[in-house]
Design a protein around this motif. Structure first.
Motif, PDB file in Angstrom:
ATOM      1  N   MET A   1       0.850  -1.197   0.000  1.00  0.00           N
ATOM      2  CA  MET A   1       0.000   0.000   0.000  1.00  0.00           C
ATOM      3  C   MET A   1       0.887   1.249   0.000  1.00  0.00           C
ATOM      4  SD  MET A   1      -3.141   1.181   2.439  1.00  0.00           S
ATOM      5  CE  MET A   1      -2.459   0.757   3.997  1.00  0.00           C
ATOM      6  N   LEU A   2       0.347   2.302  -0.605  1.00  0.00           N
ATOM      7  CA  LEU A   2       1.056   3.583  -0.611  1.00  0.00           C
ATOM      8  C   LEU A   2       0.127   4.655  -0.031  1.00  0.00           C
ATOM      9  CD1 LEU A   2       3.547   5.256  -1.587  1.00  0.00           C
ATOM     10  CD2 LEU A   2       2.187   5.765  -3.633  1.00  0.00           C
ATOM     11  N   ILE A   3       0.593   5.342   1.007  1.00  0.00           N
ATOM     12  CA  ILE A   3      -0.161   6.487   1.516  1.00  0.00           C
ATOM     13  C   ILE A   3       0.476   7.737   0.910  1.00  0.00           C
ATOM     14  CG2 ILE A   3      -1.088   7.633   3.565  1.00  0.00           C
ATOM     15  CD1 ILE A   3      -0.396   5.188   5.189  1.00  0.00           C
ATOM     16  N   HIS A   4      -0.297   8.476   0.146  1.00  0.00           N
ATOM     17  CA  HIS A   4       0.271   9.649  -0.520  1.00  0.00           C
ATOM     18  C   HIS A   4      -0.561  10.884  -0.181  1.00  0.00           C
ATOM     19  CE1 HIS A   4      -2.804   9.948  -3.794  1.00  0.00           C
ATOM     20  NE2 HIS A   4      -3.050   8.742  -3.315  1.00  0.00           N
ATOM     21  N   ASN A   5      -0.104  12.027  -0.691  1.00  0.00           N
ATOM     22  CA  ASN A   5      -0.787  13.287  -0.411  1.00  0.00           C
ATOM     23  C   ASN A   5      -0.878  13.552   1.098  1.00  0.00           C
ATOM     24  OD1 ASN A   5      -2.084  15.656  -0.990  1.00  0.00           O
ATOM     25  ND2 ASN A   5      -4.054  14.720  -1.520  1.00  0.00           N
ATOM     26  N   ILE A   6       0.219  13.241   1.796  1.00  0.00           N
ATOM     27  CA  ILE A   6       0.298  13.512   3.236  1.00  0.00           C
ATOM     28  C   ILE A   6       0.740  14.967   3.405  1.00  0.00           C
ATOM     29  CG2 ILE A   6       1.458  12.913   5.405  1.00  0.00           C
ATOM     30  CD1 ILE A   6       1.934  10.088   4.241  1.00  0.00           C
ATOM     31  N   GLY A   7      -0.110  15.798   3.991  1.00  0.00           N
ATOM     32  CA  GLY A   7       0.239  17.214   4.183  1.00  0.00           C
ATOM     33  C   GLY A   7       1.409  17.351   5.137  1.00  0.00           C
ATOM     34  N   MET A  28       7.469  16.433   8.191  1.00  0.00           N
ATOM     35  CA  MET A  28       7.875  16.404   6.785  1.00  0.00           C
ATOM     36  C   MET A  28       6.662  16.779   5.946  1.00  0.00           C
ATOM     37  SD  MET A  28       9.316  13.089   4.776  1.00  0.00           S
ATOM     38  CE  MET A  28      10.873  12.982   5.631  1.00  0.00           C
ATOM     39  N   ALA A  29       6.811  17.811   5.128  1.00  0.00           N
ATOM     40  CA  ALA A  29       5.681  18.262   4.308  1.00  0.00           C
ATOM     41  C   ALA A  29       5.595  17.438   3.029  1.00  0.00           C
ATOM     42  CB  ALA A  29       5.849  19.735   3.974  1.00  0.00           C
ATOM     43  N   ASP A  30       4.384  17.340   2.489  1.00  0.00           N
ATOM     44  CA  ASP A  30       4.136  16.691   1.192  1.00  0.00           C
ATOM     45  C   ASP A  30       4.848  15.341   1.095  1.00  0.00           C
ATOM     46  OD1 ASP A  30       3.011  16.409  -1.236  1.00  0.00           O
ATOM     47  OD2 ASP A  30       4.418  17.710  -2.306  1.00  0.00           O
ATOM     48  N   ALA A  31       4.486  14.429   1.989  1.00  0.00           N
ATOM     49  CA  ALA A  31       5.206  13.169   2.131  1.00  0.00           C
ATOM     50  C   ALA A  31       4.399  11.975   1.638  1.00  0.00           C
ATOM     51  CB  ALA A  31       5.584  12.965   3.601  1.00  0.00           C
ATOM     52  N   ALA A  32       5.068  10.839   1.555  1.00  0.00           N
ATOM     53  CA  ALA A  32       4.418   9.568   1.237  1.00  0.00           C
ATOM     54  C   ALA A  32       5.018   8.482   2.123  1.00  0.00           C
ATOM     55  CB  ALA A  32       4.623   9.227  -0.237  1.00  0.00           C
ATOM     56  N   VAL A  33       4.219   7.433   2.385  1.00  0.00           N
ATOM     57  CA  VAL A  33       4.709   6.275   3.134  1.00  0.00           C
ATOM     58  C   VAL A  33       4.346   5.027   2.341  1.00  0.00           C
ATOM     59  CG1 VAL A  33       4.565   4.931   5.278  1.00  0.00           C
ATOM     60  CG2 VAL A  33       4.373   7.419   5.383  1.00  0.00           C
ATOM     61  N   ALA A  34       5.336   4.194   2.058  1.00  0.00           N
ATOM     62  CA  ALA A  34       5.090   2.940   1.344  1.00  0.00           C
ATOM     63  C   ALA A  34       5.172   1.773   2.328  1.00  0.00           C
ATOM     64  CB  ALA A  34       6.116   2.772   0.233  1.00  0.00           C
ATOM     65  N   ILE A  35       4.223   0.845   2.162  1.00  0.00           N
ATOM     66  CA  ILE A  35       4.107  -0.275   3.102  1.00  0.00           C
ATOM     67  C   ILE A  35       4.243  -1.594   2.346  1.00  0.00           C
ATOM     68  CG2 ILE A  35       2.537  -1.426   4.723  1.00  0.00           C
ATOM     69  CD1 ILE A  35       1.173   1.348   5.087  1.00  0.00           C
ATOM     70  N   ASP A  37       4.394  -5.918   3.253  1.00  0.00           N
ATOM     71  CA  ASP A  37       4.293  -6.991   4.257  1.00  0.00           C
ATOM     72  C   ASP A  37       3.989  -6.453   5.654  1.00  0.00           C
ATOM     73  OD1 ASP A  37       4.908  -8.886   2.309  1.00  0.00           O
ATOM     74  OD2 ASP A  37       7.063  -8.644   2.638  1.00  0.00           O
ATOM     75  N   GLY A  38       3.126  -5.457   5.715  1.00  0.00           N
ATOM     76  CA  GLY A  38       2.722  -4.942   7.018  1.00  0.00           C
ATOM     77  C   GLY A  38       3.749  -4.042   7.686  1.00  0.00           C
ATOM     78  N   ARG A  39       4.839  -3.763   6.987  1.00  0.00           N
ATOM     79  CA  ARG A  39       5.885  -2.916   7.587  1.00  0.00           C
ATOM     80  C   ARG A  39       6.118  -1.689   6.736  1.00  0.00           C
ATOM     81  NH1 ARG A  39       9.419  -7.641   8.968  1.00  0.00           N
ATOM     82  NH2 ARG A  39       8.467  -8.399  10.894  1.00  0.00           N
ATOM     83  N   ILE A  40       6.692  -0.671   7.351  1.00  0.00           N
ATOM     84  CA  ILE A  40       7.058   0.537   6.604  1.00  0.00           C
ATOM     85  C   ILE A  40       8.266   0.192   5.734  1.00  0.00           C
ATOM     86  CG2 ILE A  40       7.928   2.904   6.792  1.00  0.00           C
ATOM     87  CD1 ILE A  40       6.386   3.101   9.482  1.00  0.00           C
ATOM     88  N   ALA A  41       8.091   0.323   4.418  1.00  0.00           N
ATOM     89  CA  ALA A  41       9.188  -0.005   3.503  1.00  0.00           C
ATOM     90  C   ALA A  41       9.971   1.253   3.138  1.00  0.00           C
ATOM     91  CB  ALA A  41       8.643  -0.663   2.242  1.00  0.00           C
ATOM     92  N   TRP A  42       9.260   2.362   3.048  1.00  0.00           N
ATOM     93  CA  TRP A  42       9.905   3.620   2.653  1.00  0.00           C
ATOM     94  C   TRP A  42       9.046   4.775   3.135  1.00  0.00           C
ATOM     95  CZ3 TRP A  42       8.565   7.983  -0.062  1.00  0.00           C
ATOM     96  CH2 TRP A  42       9.621   8.818  -0.472  1.00  0.00           C
ATOM     97  N   PHE A  43       9.663   5.890   3.518  1.00  0.00           N
ATOM     98  CA  PHE A  43       8.920   7.134   3.724  1.00  0.00           C
ATOM     99  C   PHE A  43       9.811   8.284   3.300  1.00  0.00           C
ATOM    100  CE2 PHE A  43      10.886   9.375   7.271  1.00  0.00           C
ATOM    101  CZ  PHE A  43      11.668   8.391   7.845  1.00  0.00           C
ATOM    102  N   GLY A  44       9.214   9.379   2.890  1.00  0.00           N
ATOM    103  CA  GLY A  44      10.008  10.531   2.488  1.00  0.00           C
ATOM    104  C   GLY A  44       9.154  11.524   1.735  1.00  0.00           C
ATOM    105  N   PRO A  45       9.793  12.593   1.224  1.00  0.00           N
ATOM    106  CA  PRO A  45       9.061  13.565   0.407  1.00  0.00           C
ATOM    107  C   PRO A  45       8.543  12.861  -0.853  1.00  0.00           C
ATOM    108  CG  PRO A  45      11.283  14.356   0.960  1.00  0.00           C
ATOM    109  CD  PRO A  45      11.222  12.929   1.367  1.00  0.00           C
ATOM    110  N   ARG A  46       7.331  13.218  -1.258  1.00  0.00           N
ATOM    111  CA  ARG A  46       6.688  12.511  -2.370  1.00  0.00           C
ATOM    112  C   ARG A  46       7.551  12.484  -3.626  1.00  0.00           C
ATOM    113  NH1 ARG A  46       0.937  14.514  -4.555  1.00  0.00           N
ATOM    114  NH2 ARG A  46       1.953  16.495  -4.123  1.00  0.00           N
ATOM    115  N   ARG A  47       8.267  13.597  -3.862  1.00  0.00           N
ATOM    116  CA  ARG A  47       9.058  13.667  -5.103  1.00  0.00           C
ATOM    117  C   ARG A  47      10.190  12.635  -5.132  1.00  0.00           C
ATOM    118  NH1 ARG A  47      10.404  17.970  -1.872  1.00  0.00           N
ATOM    119  NH2 ARG A  47      12.536  17.798  -1.087  1.00  0.00           N
ATOM    120  N   ASP A  48      10.584  12.123  -3.968  1.00  0.00           N
ATOM    121  CA  ASP A  48      11.681  11.134  -3.918  1.00  0.00           C
ATOM    122  C   ASP A  48      11.183   9.690  -3.935  1.00  0.00           C
ATOM    123  OD1 ASP A  48      13.311  13.322  -3.696  1.00  0.00           O
ATOM    124  OD2 ASP A  48      13.607  13.139  -1.517  1.00  0.00           O
TER     125      ASP A  48
END
Ligand code: NIG
Ligand code: FE
Length: 408
Positions: A1-7, A28-35, A37-48
């Motif tokens: 899953m990808l959570i995007h458009n995080i203010g 962190m402004a304008d961020a995303a979190v990628a999940i 297997d139930g774990r956080i795989a990546w997080f950071g600014p959306r552009r990255d």
């Protein structure tokens, strides 16, 4: 899953966060979190965001994302109400005087003894449902209203059943030495032996019904020698110590917690500088329960001083029918900001990374970090300061446990 458009992503580093490190929550402004297997795989600014198929997308709609809240000190499950004592206190009696006149914990004990395991589960499910809706993804649960070996086991088995029956992860604690039941009046040491009996502890440890052992060590409850006996016996069965310490008076409980290397010392309204230094040296988490002070009208614990002393401070509801009939961890954070002068970032750290440390799970829970469980909450407000600025108003839009949307 990808959570995007995080203010705003509230980046809480892994705990325990001690002293000034409690201020290390960044936004962190304008961020995303990628999940994955139930774990956080990546997080950071959306552009990255690394370009690949992350699976279904969840639009945070410009809101705030925080780690799932952890309530690291509750007395769930219980049954019944003590609103009559609430009224007696408003009219002038104290928690201790009500307890000494036969009320208090004993009243709930009678109700819990009469209840079946199924009734304990049924009365607790809606409570956990409301906690989930407030952003809680992990909750510590204590026994301590049975006060016989069978009734304590019944409560611990109810916690196990509740853990399988709804999305919040439950962490069980054995609190057999919570109060002296009426039938042991004048025989506290005999009760201590009964409730820390070898067979009982073997069953609890063998069936993994608890991870921690806690004692109410205070004026009107159990003394330091009695608490030590229970906690040392628990330790022999692999139950790590926790302690209700210095809530009503300072009788040396905090020093005992430090000496035994307790995972947490909880309450601490009356802790002194020596006690704080001992906790800091032992690496014991200080769990502060402002809901109890608010509810009982007693002085708050001095959380600012604890942070200045280098302690990792956690916050919890202490949810119980006597001293804190409060289920809302966001309300506790509001009280901590307004009355204990915790900064919003510190209050969040106290209910995530440091609460995880208070239940021995700081390596896996309570932080925004790769590899950590994807326990996340989406808020419909921009920034944690805006959130904590509006007590009593629910801002939770979505709750995610191990990468799965569990609420609504
Ligand atoms: O944490 N301090 C001891 N136990 C609870 C109160 C339990 C009750 O009154 O039912 C507490 O405050
Ligand atoms: Fe408590």
């Amino acid at each position: 899953m990808l959570i995007h458009n995080i203010g705003e992503l509230a980046v809480v580093p892994p705990g325990p966060l001690r002293g000034a490190a409690m201020r290390s929550v960044t936004s962190m402004a304008d961020a995303a979190v990628a999940i994955e297997d139930g774990r956080i795989a990546w997080f950071g600014p959306r552009r990255d965001l690394p370009q690949r198929d992350w699976g279904p997308a969840l639009d945070a709609e410009g809101g705030t994302v925080i780690p799932g809240l952890i309530d690291c000190h509750t007395h769930i499950p219980f049954v019944g109400s003590r609103s009559h004592e609430f009224v007696r206190r408003i009219a002038g009696e104290t928690y201790l005087s009500i307890m000494q006149s036969g009320g208090g914990i004993r009243v709930t004990t009678e109700a819990v003894r009469r209840a079946t395991q199924e009734q304990l589960v049924a009365e607790s499910l809606p409570r956990l449902g409301r906690m989930l809706a407030s952003g809680v993804t992990t909750c510590e649960c204590k026994s301590g209203y049975g006060l016989t070996p069978q009734d304590e086991l019944k409560q611990l088995r109810a916690i196990r059943d509740l853990g399988g029956g709804q999305p919040i992860e439950l962490i069980p604690t054995f609190l057999g030495a919570h109060a002296l039941p009426a039938e042991f009046e004048g025989r506290a040491d005999a009760f201590i032996d009964c409730i820390s009996d070898e067979t009982l502890l073997k069953t609890i440890a063998g069936d993994r019904l608890a991870r921690f052992c806690d004692v109410f060590c205070d004026r009107g409850a159990f003394d330091v020698a009695q608490a030590r006996r229970v906690l040392e016996r628990g330790l022999r069965h692999g139950l790590r110590p926790k302690l209700h310490a210095d809530e009503l008076a300072q009788i040396g409980a905090t020093r005992l917690a430090a000496e035994l290397g307790a995972v947490s010392a909880d309450h601490l309204e009356h802790v002194d500088d020596g006690g704080m230094a001992a906790l800091a040296a032992a690496g014991t988490v200080a769990v502060v329960l402002p809901g109890t002070s608010f509810f009982l009208g007693i002085p708050h614990a001095d959380a600012r001083r604890m942070i200045a002393a280098g302690l990792a401070v956690a916050l919890a509801t202490d949810c119980n029918p006597g001293s804190s009939m409060i289920e809302s961890l966001p309300l506790i954070m509001n009280i901590a900001c307004c009355q204990l002068r915790l900064l919003p970032g510190e209050a969040l750290a106290a209910c995530t990374a440091n609460a995880a440390a208070a239940i021995g799970e700081a390596h896996r829970l309570g932080a925004i970090a790769p590899g950590f469980d994807a326990d996340l909450v989406v808020l419909d407000v921009l920034g944690i300061a805006e959130w904590m600025y509006t007590p009593g108003r629910s801002r939770v839009r979505t709750v995610i446990k191990r990468g799965r949307v569990v609420w609504p």
